[in-house]
Structures are given as C-alpha cells and as structure tokens.
Design an enzyme around this catalytic site. Structure first.
Site, PDB file in Angstrom:
ATOM      1  N   LEU A 266     -37.165  34.433 -88.964  1.00 35.18           N
ATOM      2  CA  LEU A 266     -36.673  33.439 -89.983  1.00 35.18           C
ATOM      3  C   LEU A 266     -37.225  34.230 -91.423  1.00 35.18           C
ATOM      4  CD1 LEU A 266     -38.126  29.924 -88.768  1.00 35.18           C
ATOM      5  CD2 LEU A 266     -35.690  30.818 -88.891  1.00 35.18           C
TER       6      LEU A 266
ATOM      7  N   GLU B 294     -34.685  35.365 -94.510  1.00 34.35           N
ATOM      8  CA  GLU B 294     -33.159  35.453 -94.804  1.00 34.35           C
ATOM      9  C   GLU B 294     -33.480  36.821 -95.921  1.00 34.35           C
ATOM     10  OE1 GLU B 294     -32.985  31.470 -93.277  1.00 34.35           O
ATOM     11  OE2 GLU B 294     -34.572  32.524 -94.495  1.00 34.35           O
TER      12      GLU B 294
ATOM     13  N   GLN C  69     -27.696  30.401 -91.111  1.00 31.23           N
ATOM     14  CA  GLN C  69     -27.463  29.490 -90.179  1.00 31.23           C
ATOM     15  C   GLN C  69     -26.913  28.060 -90.911  1.00 31.23           C
ATOM     16  OE1 GLN C  69     -30.930  27.433 -87.929  1.00 31.23           O
ATOM     17  NE2 GLN C  69     -30.129  28.762 -86.587  1.00 31.23           N
TER      18      GLN C  69
ATOM     19  N   ALA D  10     -25.467  27.447 -94.940  1.00 35.88           N
ATOM     20  CA  ALA D  10     -25.455  27.924 -96.451  1.00 35.88           C
ATOM     21  C   ALA D  10     -26.568  27.443 -97.064  1.00 35.88           C
ATOM     22  CB  ALA D  10     -24.007  27.511 -97.170  1.00 35.88           C
ATOM     23  N   ASP D  11     -27.043  26.297 -97.039  1.00 37.02           N
ATOM     24  CA  ASP D  11     -28.125  25.663 -97.967  1.00 37.02           C
ATOM     25  C   ASP D  11     -29.463  26.779 -97.712  1.00 37.02           C
ATOM     26  OD1 ASP D  11     -27.724  22.597 -97.753  1.00 37.02           O
ATOM     27  OD2 ASP D  11     -26.794  23.789 -96.396  1.00 37.02           O
ATOM     28  N   PHE D  12     -29.675  27.409 -96.528  1.00 32.99           N
ATOM     29  CA  PHE D  12     -30.774  28.455 -96.404  1.00 32.99           C
ATOM     30  C   PHE D  12     -30.685  29.668 -97.251  1.00 32.99           C
ATOM     31  CE2 PHE D  12     -31.363  26.399 -92.034  1.00 32.99           C
ATOM     32  CZ  PHE D  12     -31.740  25.215 -92.450  1.00 32.99           C
TER      33      PHE D  12
ATOM     34  N   HIS E  12     -28.339  20.650 -95.437  1.00 30.48           N
ATOM     35  CA  HIS E  12     -27.686  21.151 -94.519  1.00 30.48           C
ATOM     36  C   HIS E  12     -26.088  20.702 -94.643  1.00 30.48           C
ATOM     37  CE1 HIS E  12     -31.437  20.678 -92.188  1.00 30.48           C
ATOM     38  NE2 HIS E  12     -30.910  21.697 -91.469  1.00 30.48           N
TER      39      HIS E  12
END
Length: 689
Positions: A426, A428, A450, A452-454, A495
């Site tokens: 985890l 990015e 996973q 787009a928010d992340f 999300h």
C-alpha cells in the site's frame, strides 16, 4: 583519520585523489563566480566529497545513480563535460536543460544519472524502478540513490525501502547524514540512535560508515554493490559527514555551533586524504601541487567558452513542443476520426455545412466482437498490450492472484507471470516512482489505482516527477495510471470522486476519459503506446452497464480527438464519461429537442477544433460533467469558448455539474449530488435564450 590501503595500487590511490580533488576545486571556483554574480545560486558539498566520489566510482558506469544537489562528485566522477556543467549552472541554452532547470536538477542518460526534484524523497522509489528493470532483464547491475538525513522523515523513504525489500531489488540507499536538514538538527528529525537501525525494520542489511574517508566509502560500496547483485537484495548505507557551508550559500551557518564546525574541519575529506598520501609517499608535495595546477587549468579552460549567462531568446513553439515526448515512429493501426478543418474564423452558422469541422463517427473494422462491456474492452486492451509489449509491467494492489478490485486483471498472472503482473504494498507514491524508474531502462508500465481517490497518496510523483521530466531534461515517462473513478454506485466520499480536473492543470500529463467500450479499448492501447504519462479514467458505474461493438484486433483511438455522438441544431452538449450517457438518455426522452452531442474523450489535450465546431453548430452550449462545479474542466472550456467563439454564441455558455460537496453515501443524497439531476433545468434555461 585512519585510511586502510588494503590492496590498492598507487595508481588507484592517485585516481581517487584526482577525483575527490576535482569537485573541491570546482566548488572553490563556483563560490568566486557566485560572489561575482556570474551564477545565481550554489548548494555546496564542501566537506562531503568523499561520499559522492567514492560511491560513484564503486558503481559501473552504466548503472543509474540518482544524486542530490550536493553531489557534484557524482557528475565529475562520471566525466560529465565540465563546460556543459558550467553552462547548466549559468542557465544557458546549451546546458542539460535548455535553461529550464537549476544546478543539479537535471539528468543525463549518456552518463546514467537521473536528476533530482526539490522534494528529495521521491527519487528513492525511482531507484527501485531502475533496480526492478535490472532484475526483470536479468542484468547483473544495481542502482544507487542518494538521500539526506532530513529526507528520511518523508513517507517516500519508508515506501521506497519497504518496496525494495518486499520485491528483493538490487538497490543501494545511501544516506548522507550531515547532521542538519537545512537548519533543523537530527534531534528534531528522528529519535533513533542511528538511521541504520531502520534497515532492520525493513528486513534489509545496513551499515554506518565514515563518509569523510574516501577509501572506506569506495571499498564499502564496492562490496555492497556485489552483495546487492549476488543476493538480489537492497542495502542501506549511512555515511556520517558534515557540510562546511550553508544549505545554500545565502543561508549561512550561524545555527551551527562554532566548536562543531572546528571539529569537522579537522575531518576534511580532501585535506586528510592528501595528507595521508603524502605520508605514505604515494604523492610528494611537488606532484600534489602539479595535480592541483592541472585541474585548475582544466577548470579555467572549460569555463572560458561560456563565462557569463548566455542570453536565451525564448521560442514559444519549442517550449510547448518539449513538454511531451514524441510518439514512436511505428504506430499500430489507428481507429480515429479524420481531423477537422482548421479553427473557424468569421464563418456564420447559416453557411456552415452540417458536419464541417466536427469529428466523423469512428469507422468500425469488419472484425468486431459481439457486444462488449466497458470492463471487457479495458481488459482486452490491456491483455493485447501485454502480448505486444514484452517490456510492459502491471503494478497495483491485489492485481495478481486476486485480479484487482474490479477483476480486470483476473487471469493475467497465469498468462504473463508474477514478474510482470505485480502486487504492490500500500504505497502509491513508491509505485508511481517505480514506474518512472522502469522508464529509464526502456520499460512501459501500467499502474492501477484501486480507486481514483487514492491517487492523492502518489500525487507528488505524478505532478512533479512524471509530468515535468521530459520538459526538464528530455527523459520520457512511459507510464499509464488507471483511475477507476466516479459516483453512482453508493460508495461514499472516498471511493466516488471525479478528480480528473486536478491533472488537466499539469503540463506534461495526458488525461483521457472514455465513455464507450470502443473508446475504452482504443484509448487504453493508445495510452500504453504513448511515451508520455497518461491518466486513464475509467468510470466504475459504466463497467458493466454500457455495452457496444469493439474491434477484435488491437487498435488506437487517437488521444486528443473528440467524438461527435450525434448531430443537432438547438443546443450543443459538450461532455465526457458518464455525462455522455446522461445526455443521450435525455435526448431520447426529449425528441422535441435537436441536441448536438460532443464526447470529448480526451481532457488533456482538448480537441478545440471539435469544441469550436460544436459551438458553431447551434450557438447554445451546455458543458456537462460529473465533477463538482468549482474548478471543474467545464470552467476552462466555457472560458475558452467565450474567448475564441464569442461571435458564434446566442446565449451564455452554461455549466451543469455536480454539487460543490463531497460525494455522499446515501443513494438519494448521491442522486441529488450528481449533475444529471439538474440537467433538465439547465437545458431549459439555455433554450429560454
């Protein structure tokens, strides 16, 4: 200071002396030029030369090194031409960055040096990517990246070391511990006694050494390099040292206790090594003086062609052209509309042919599948690209055995292997940096967020590293970032965001957003073939709800070309993604209206020719998008139309967007949030003019 000669010959010892002396004498000259105003800024590495020189000479010349702004010795030890280095520091056109970057913020493929960015920590993960490329290609090589004690506080340090250990990468993380992050002492950076203790936490080996002893640095790094290659493991090296001048010359050293400066002055890496060579009779005073005179003469000679700041005559076309890397010369078949006519100027709508300047429908090849869903088209485009490009690597959370959160990569690992379909920790930021590192060695990569928010966790790498690197020194970033996006599925505020507009403001990126299965496959293949970083937005609510014809073979939809969905005479709706389907449904429900519908498909670059044609077609324009109103790309499009097409308008350009709130979880609240709930209001308002 104890120097262990081991089995070094006199020639080797003198070679090290020449290499450590060169950056010291260059710096002394640069400090003079700085006072004379002939260079504008300088980050001094005086007192730290042994680290850069010893570590660089320990590596093979074609192994990538990622230095910082105090590592002049990396560049000189790699024999980067001094004259061009000087011109780089002066901001000259014929430096390494055409005057676009400062000091050491540049790279050189020829010398296997990757330039830093000011954020420091992100380059650690780029070294991971280089090491991964070496590993995949089964090359007996290692990468070396520098960082400072201050940057070890950044999350990028943790992410890069953790990823390197989990993936068993041959990368050396070298920490120059000079006691201060600008003026902040170590006691305010971390509490562990030694940074080497951090290595154990990542399951890797580490060692602390005297960074002012060039023999120690050189010999230790040679051994560590062999270890990394033999065992395919990373290594952390903490080099204890001190910088004798300020963070940069203007900052000074008033915050440093005088006694500390005096103590470290006695440990000067150049003076002490020279003294030891004289003591061991490897050098005599005359030969040492001769070497100094030779180096000074070379410096003066190299300075002579460009002693002053060279005047740059800005070339706007060249500046814009260099933002992106050129596409490859051999492209796969393109399934795309023919380009429209040149921008309209002074043409009335009454005299305009109905389809002029607007993209014609995409031709559909004879060999097409039965109806394919958007998710199937994405999977097929990705699969065919993996077959085509042996150097394409997929990275993302849970994408291997599990097949990804949306099962798009299900079965890929069985076909292509876990080396190319890689589960990631985890992290990015590290994975985006790793993707850039792969590009340095000629690999392509697709990174799956996973959600787009992340992407916020990797934002810095995208907007400051990927986007700018080609403009800065001509290095491409062959990276696609897949962004499952959008609301309508009751997933709540973390999300469901539509965050595409964040990236359309960043030169160097490309942003695409397909609405149909055909575009989903063709744009993904085009993005993978493109040597530039591409943000590929795929709407989650469209995955399984939208179907359509898809060519069976590999093909491209040209990035930067819009699609005319349908012709109309009353109003023009310009949109993309889910908005296309909202507009189509609305048009079907209101046959009394003749709606011109334009699907942008690409948001960066925008197809301004198609936008202009849509304006001219009806004179009334509604820009529709799922993103929130404020700061959405609709504002940019409306402004452009007002500036360039004002004489063609019969009404103000209106924007229909989602509420300026986070995306709510409750479906009733979410429906109220989305722009489609207000589409009729805006259409009727526009028709009222």
């Amino acid at each position: 200071m104890n120097f262990d000669r081991k089995d070094f010959t006199n020639e080797e010892l003198i070679r090290l002396y020449r290499n450590i002396l060169l950056p010291r004498l260059i710096e002394e000259k640069m400090l003079i030029l700085l006072r004379q105003g002939r260079i504008s800024k300088w980050f001094s590495g005086i007192g730290q030369e042994a680290i850069a020189v010893g570590a660089t000479l320990a590596m093979q010349r074609d192994e990538w090194i990622l230095p910082l702004h105090r590592n002049l010795g990396v560049f000189t030890s790699r024999q980067v031409p001094l004259g061009r280095l000087f011109r780089q520091w002066q901001g000259s056109k014929d430096g390494f960055s055409k005057g676009r970057e400062r000091s050491f913020h540049f790279g050189s493929r020829e010398h296997a040096i990757c330039g830093m960015i000011s954020h420091l920590g992100p380059q650690l993960a780029v070294a991971d990517g280089v090491a991964l490329a070496y590993k995949l290609a089964k090359k007996n090589k290692a990468s070396l990246t520098f960082t400072g004690d201050g940057a070890t506080s950044e999350g990028d340090f943790h992410e890069a070391l953790n990823t390197a250990s989990v993936w068993d990468l041959p990368v050396i993380f070298l920490v120059e511990n000079n006691g201060y992050g600008l003026s902040t002492p170590l006691s305010e950076q971390y509490r562990c006694e030694s940074l080497v203790y951090k290595a154990e936490g990542y399951g890797m080996e580490g060692v602390r050494i005297d960074g002012n002893n060039i023999l120690t640095v050189y010999d230790t790094l040679r051994g560590i390099r062999e270890y990394c290659i033999k065992y395919q493991r990373p290594y952390l090296v903490e080099c204890m040292t001190f910088r004798m001048r300020g963070h940069e010359e203007a900052s000074g050293t008033k915050y440093v206790p005088a006694t500390l400066l005096e103590d470290w002055a006695k440990k000067d890496p150049v003076v002490n090594y020279e003294g030891w060579l004289l003591q061991e009779q490897v050098l005599d005073p005359a030969s040492a003086a001769q070497i100094r005179d030779e180096i000074r003469a070379i410096i003066e000679s190299e300075l002579r062609p460009g002693p002053d700041l060279q005047t740059i005559v800005p070339d706007t076309a060249e500046e814009l052209r260099d933002v992106y890397a050129d596409p490859p010369s051999e492209d796969p078949p393109v399934v795309a509309p023919k380009p429209g006519r040149k921008p309209f100027r002074g043409i009335s709508r009454e005299n305009l042919p109905s389809a002029a300047g607007v993209s014609a429908p995409d031709p559909v090849p004879a060999a097409v599948h039965p109806e394919r869903r958007v998710i199937d088209a994405i999977k097929e485009g990705l699969f065919q690209s993996m077959e085509k490009h042996a150097g394409l690597v997929l990275m993302g959370q849970d994408i291997a055995e599990y097949g990804g959160a949306f099962k798009i990569t299900e079965g890929f690992m069985d076909k292509f292997g876990k080396e190319r379909v890689r589960n990631t920790p985890l992290c990015e930021s590290a994975i985006v940096g790793c993707a850039l590192g792969l590009s340095l060695e000629g690999y392509k990569s697709v990174v799956e967020m996973q959600f787009a928010d992340f992407v916020t966790a990797g934002f810095n790498q995208i907007v400051n590293n990927l986007a700018k690197i080609h403009y800065r020194w001509g290095q491409n970033a062959d990276v696609v970032i897949r962004m499952p996006t959008g609301a309508g599925v009751g997933a709540g505020p973390f999300h469901s965001q539509s965050n595409e507009a964040w990236f359309t403001h960043t030169p160097g990126l490309k942003v695409v957003y397909p609405a149909t299965p055909m575009d989903a496959k063709g744009l993904l293949i085009a993005a993978i073939n493109d040597p530039n970083p591409v943000l590929y937005f795929e709407h989650k609510a469209l995955y399984r709800s939208v179907s359509g014809p898809v060519p069976a073979d590999s093909y491209e939809i040209e990035i930067g070309k819009a699609r005319r969905v349908q012709e109309g005479e009353d109003i023009s709706i310009i949109t993309y993604g889910a908005g296309v389907h909202w507009a189509m449904a609305y048009a079907a429900q209101h046959p009394e209206l003749s709606i011109e519908l334009l699907d942008l498909r690409s948001l960066l670059p925008l197809d301004y020719g198609a936008i202009r044609a849509a304006v001219i077609q009806t004179g009334k324009v509604l820009v529709l998008h799922e993103d929130t109103l404020t700061g959405g790309i609709g504002g940019e499009i409306a402004a452009w139309i007002g500036e360039h097409c004002f004489d063609q308008l019969d009404a103000p350009v209106l924007r229909c967007a989602s509420l300026d709130t986070p995306v709510p979880f409750n479906m009733e609240l979410e429906n109220n949030f989305l722009a489609r709930s207000r589409l009729d209001v805006y259409v009727q308002k526009l028709m009222g003019y």
